[in-house]
Structure formats: structure tokens, C-alpha cells
Design an enzyme around this catalytic site. Structure first.
Site, PDB file in Angstrom:
ATOM      1  N   GLU A  47       0.990  -1.089  -0.144  1.00  0.00           N
ATOM      2  CA  GLU A  47       0.165  -0.018   0.125  1.00  0.00           C
ATOM      3  C   GLU A  47       1.257   1.234  -0.035  1.00  0.00           C
ATOM      4  O   GLU A  47       2.351   0.894   0.566  1.00  0.00           O
ATOM      5  CB  GLU A  47      -0.598  -0.147   1.344  1.00  0.00           C
ATOM      6  CG  GLU A  47      -2.158  -1.156   1.371  1.00  0.00           C
ATOM      7  CD  GLU A  47      -2.976  -1.005   1.967  1.00  0.00           C
ATOM      8  OE1 GLU A  47      -2.998  -0.608   3.053  1.00  0.00           O
ATOM      9  OE2 GLU A  47      -3.485  -1.571   2.070  1.00  0.00           O
ATOM     10  N   HIS A 138      -3.034   9.234 -27.055  1.00  0.00           N
ATOM     11  CA  HIS A 138      -2.767   8.288 -28.094  1.00  0.00           C
ATOM     12  C   HIS A 138      -3.759   8.458 -29.965  1.00  0.00           C
ATOM     13  O   HIS A 138      -4.163   8.281 -30.092  1.00  0.00           O
ATOM     14  CB  HIS A 138      -3.407   7.080 -27.399  1.00  0.00           C
ATOM     15  CG  HIS A 138      -2.601   5.086 -28.649  1.00  0.00           C
ATOM     16  ND1 HIS A 138      -1.804   5.755 -29.525  1.00  0.00           N
ATOM     17  CD2 HIS A 138      -3.581   4.611 -29.168  1.00  0.00           C
ATOM     18  CE1 HIS A 138      -1.708   4.299 -30.082  1.00  0.00           C
ATOM     19  NE2 HIS A 138      -3.535   4.396 -29.901  1.00  0.00           N
ATOM     20  N   LYS A 201      -0.739  -0.823 -42.089  1.00  0.00           N
ATOM     21  CA  LYS A 201      -0.769  -2.403 -41.400  1.00  0.00           C
ATOM     22  C   LYS A 201      -2.067  -3.314 -40.212  1.00  0.00           C
ATOM     23  O   LYS A 201      -2.663  -2.198 -40.534  1.00  0.00           O
ATOM     24  CB  LYS A 201       0.306  -2.154 -40.092  1.00  0.00           C
ATOM     25  CG  LYS A 201      -0.465  -1.197 -39.222  1.00  0.00           C
ATOM     26  CD  LYS A 201       0.784  -0.674 -38.302  1.00  0.00           C
ATOM     27  CE  LYS A 201      -0.185  -0.039 -37.024  1.00  0.00           C
ATOM     28  NZ  LYS A 201       1.639   0.356 -36.040  1.00  0.00           N
TER      29      LYS A 201
END
Length: 325
Positions: A47, A138, A201
Site C-alpha cells: 500500500e 494516443h 498495417k
């Protein structure tokens, strides 16, 4: 007392987790302040604990953590730091994510999959974040996952200033490694005055980090190719893309990417590839054992510091990329 105050009202405080203290110190140096001291440690069972050593009441707090390995630990630490800020009465909390963990999981490609990037945004909102700041997400749609302002910073100016001094635009093509980066490649090409191409791709959906086929669309024969991407993880995709360009007659391939994740075999693949240079930023730590002769690292710290200053002063972050706005 760290941080700085404006006339009796606003108080900027810059805080950092333990994932990447070197970048935090560099950003703080550009801001002209110190990183606010924080007591953090791990309990025996794993933790995490965080406590600020100065009052943060009423402050405009910027808490930075780059999500490097072990990624889940550092995400949890940042969430705990945000919670501590909220409970200590910080006036506004901005989460600074040079690299946004789980950003690749931004949609459902198949049934029964999570959208983990959305979960990340929800976690930070629940913890108490008022605003997010990140570099080269992204996909831009991630900005819509967070219920509040998101400052999406672009590393392109940092990278193309360097690359622009090494190429002849008349004999250079900027290449997107997939169809999802075509718009970014067009922006690069506009800035550098070059031609543009992309690689189609096809991925193997059952194997992570695996690409099956590459097809080049655009003029690359007898040209220098600048292959751009937001991140390099295992290096497989980018090396295969470079090979495809050489097969189509490219004379030279330079790779430019924002986030140098460099997992597993990435360094060996890049070192042993036909790529002439790999240019990245320091959004993630790159230890000495992951550095190699063909690698050039550009600092993102001045950009992050300028963005923090604009947010603190209620200025325009957009003006950093598009002039006055």
C-alpha cells in the site's frame, strides 16, 4: 516555502510523485520554483502513503506523474496524491500526465473488452482532479472521456525543430506508420514542407504488439523518410515499418516518437535495425541501459512548464501551438 504567489490571491504549487523526479525537477526549474516536499512511502504489503509537508489550502495545485513501469503503482500513487490535495482543500487540482497510462485502450475493437482509458479518466475525476494535462494522447477522443478541461499538448514543435535542421524538404517524405496517424503526418509535412505517405498495417488481434502486414502508400523511393509515431513500445511495429520503407526504395529512415516506452526487446531491435536515428522526448525516463548511439532525446520540460504557466495565469494553452488564440 516553495511555490510562488501572485498578489494575495493565487498560489501555484507543483507536486510530483516518485516515478520520474528528474523531469519534475526540470519542469520546476523552468517554472522558477521548487517541487513541494511530500512524504511518500510504501507499506510492507505494498500500500502507498502520501502527505504534503506544506499547506496546500487554496492553492492552484499541479501534480505530475509519468506512468512508467511499474505503471499500476505510479498511477495509484498519483490518485492518492490527488485525493490528499482534495482533502487538504486545494482550490484547483490539475493532473499532469506526460504519458497517459492505458491510453491505447481507448475503444472496444471486439466484444467483452474494456475501455480502460475512460476508466482512467473516471478515476482521476473521482479522486478530485479538476483538470488533466497530457502530451500526445494516443487518440484525441480521450479528451472527451474526462468531465472537465483537458490540455492536450503536442511534442511536434519540439521534435520537428530538431529534425527540420537535418533534412532537405525536397527529398523528404513524412510517413505515418498507420492510418490513424495520417492527420498528424499531414501536420508534420505542412510544417516541414515535405511530401507525405502512410503505411497500412494489419494487426493480429489475438497477439499483443504483433503486426502481420505492411503496405506503403505514397512516394518514398530515393527519399529520406521521417517515420512518426506517438510511442515506441517493443519496437516491433516501427522496425517493420522502416523495413517496408527500405523495401520500397527509401534511402534513409529517421524515426520520431514522443513516448519512449522501450519495453522488452525494443532497444536491441532499434539498435540492430536499419533506422539511422531515433528521436524521442523525455516524457518517460530512459535509463542508461536503454540508451544507444542512434538515440536522441529532446526535453519536453519547457513545454510542460509553459503550459502550466498559461493555465495558472488563465492564459491560452492553444497559443503555444497555434500562435495567439
Amino acid at each position: 516555502m516553495t511555490g510562488k504567489k501572485t498578489t494575495g490571491e493565487k498560489h501555484l504549487m507543483f507536486l510530483s510523485g516518485r516515478a520520474y523526479p528528474e523531469l519534475a525537477e526540470e519542469v520546476a526549474s523552468h517554472l522558477g520554483i521548487e517541487v513541494t516536499p511530500t512524504k511518500m512511502h510504501d507499506f510492507a504489503n505494498g500500500e502507498l502513503y502520501a502527505r504534503y509537508m506544506e499547506s496546500v489550502r487554496g492553492s492552484d495545485a499541479f501534480v505530475m506523474q509519468s506512468h512508467t513501469v511499474p505503471i499500476n503503482k505510479w498511477i495509484m500513487e498519483q490518485l492518492i496524491m490527488v485525493d490528499a490535495l482534495k482533502r487538504a482543500s486545494a482550490k484547483r487540482i490539475t493532473v499532469v500526465l506526460p504519458f497517459f497510462g492505458y491510453s491505447r485502450q481507448d475503444k472496444k475493437s471486439r466484444g467483452r473488452e474494456p475501455i480502460t482509458a475512460r476508466l482512467m479518466a473516471d478515476l482521476f475525476k473521482t479522486a478530485g482532479a479538476d483538470r488533466l494535462m497530457s502530451v500526445d494522447l494516443h487518440t484525441p477522443q480521450i479528451q472527451g472521456f474526462f468531465d472537465g478541461p483537458v490540455d492536450h499538448l503536442f511534442a511536434m514543435p519540439v521534435l520537428h525543430r530538431y529534425i527540420g535542421g537535418k533534412i532537405d524538404p525536397a527529398t523528404t517524405t513524412v510517413v505515418s506508420p498507420d492510418t490513424g496517424r495520417v492527420r498528424l503526418a499531414e501536420r508534420w509535412a505542412d510544417q516541414l514542407g515535405t511530401a507525405v505517405a502512410f503505411i497500412h498495417k494489419r494487426r493480429d488481434l489475438d497477439v499483443a504488439n504483433q503486426v502481420k502486414v505492411h503496405e506503403v502508400v505514397g512516394q518514398v523511393k530515393d527519399r529520406t523518410c521521417v517515420l512518426i509515431d506517438d510511442m515506441i513500445d517493443t519496437g516491433g511495429s516501427i522496425c517493420k515499418a522502416a523495413d517496408a520503407l527500405y523495401e520500397q526504395g527509401a534511402t534513409n529512415v529517421i524515426v520520431a516518437a514522443t513516448h519512449a516506452i522501450f519495453s522488452g526487446p525494443a532497444v536491441d531491435r532499434l539498435k540492430n535495425s536499419r533506422i539511422s536515428e531515433v528521436v524521442v522526448t523525455n516524457t518517460l525516463p530512459i535509463p542508461e541501459e536503454k540508451r544507444f548511439d542512434k538515440l536522441t532525446v529532446m526535453s519536453i520540460a519547457p513545454l510542460i512548464a509553459r503550459a502550466i504557466s498559461e493555465v495558472f495565469n488563465d492564459g491560452s494553452v492553444t497559443s503555444l501551438f497555434e500562435g495567439d488564440a
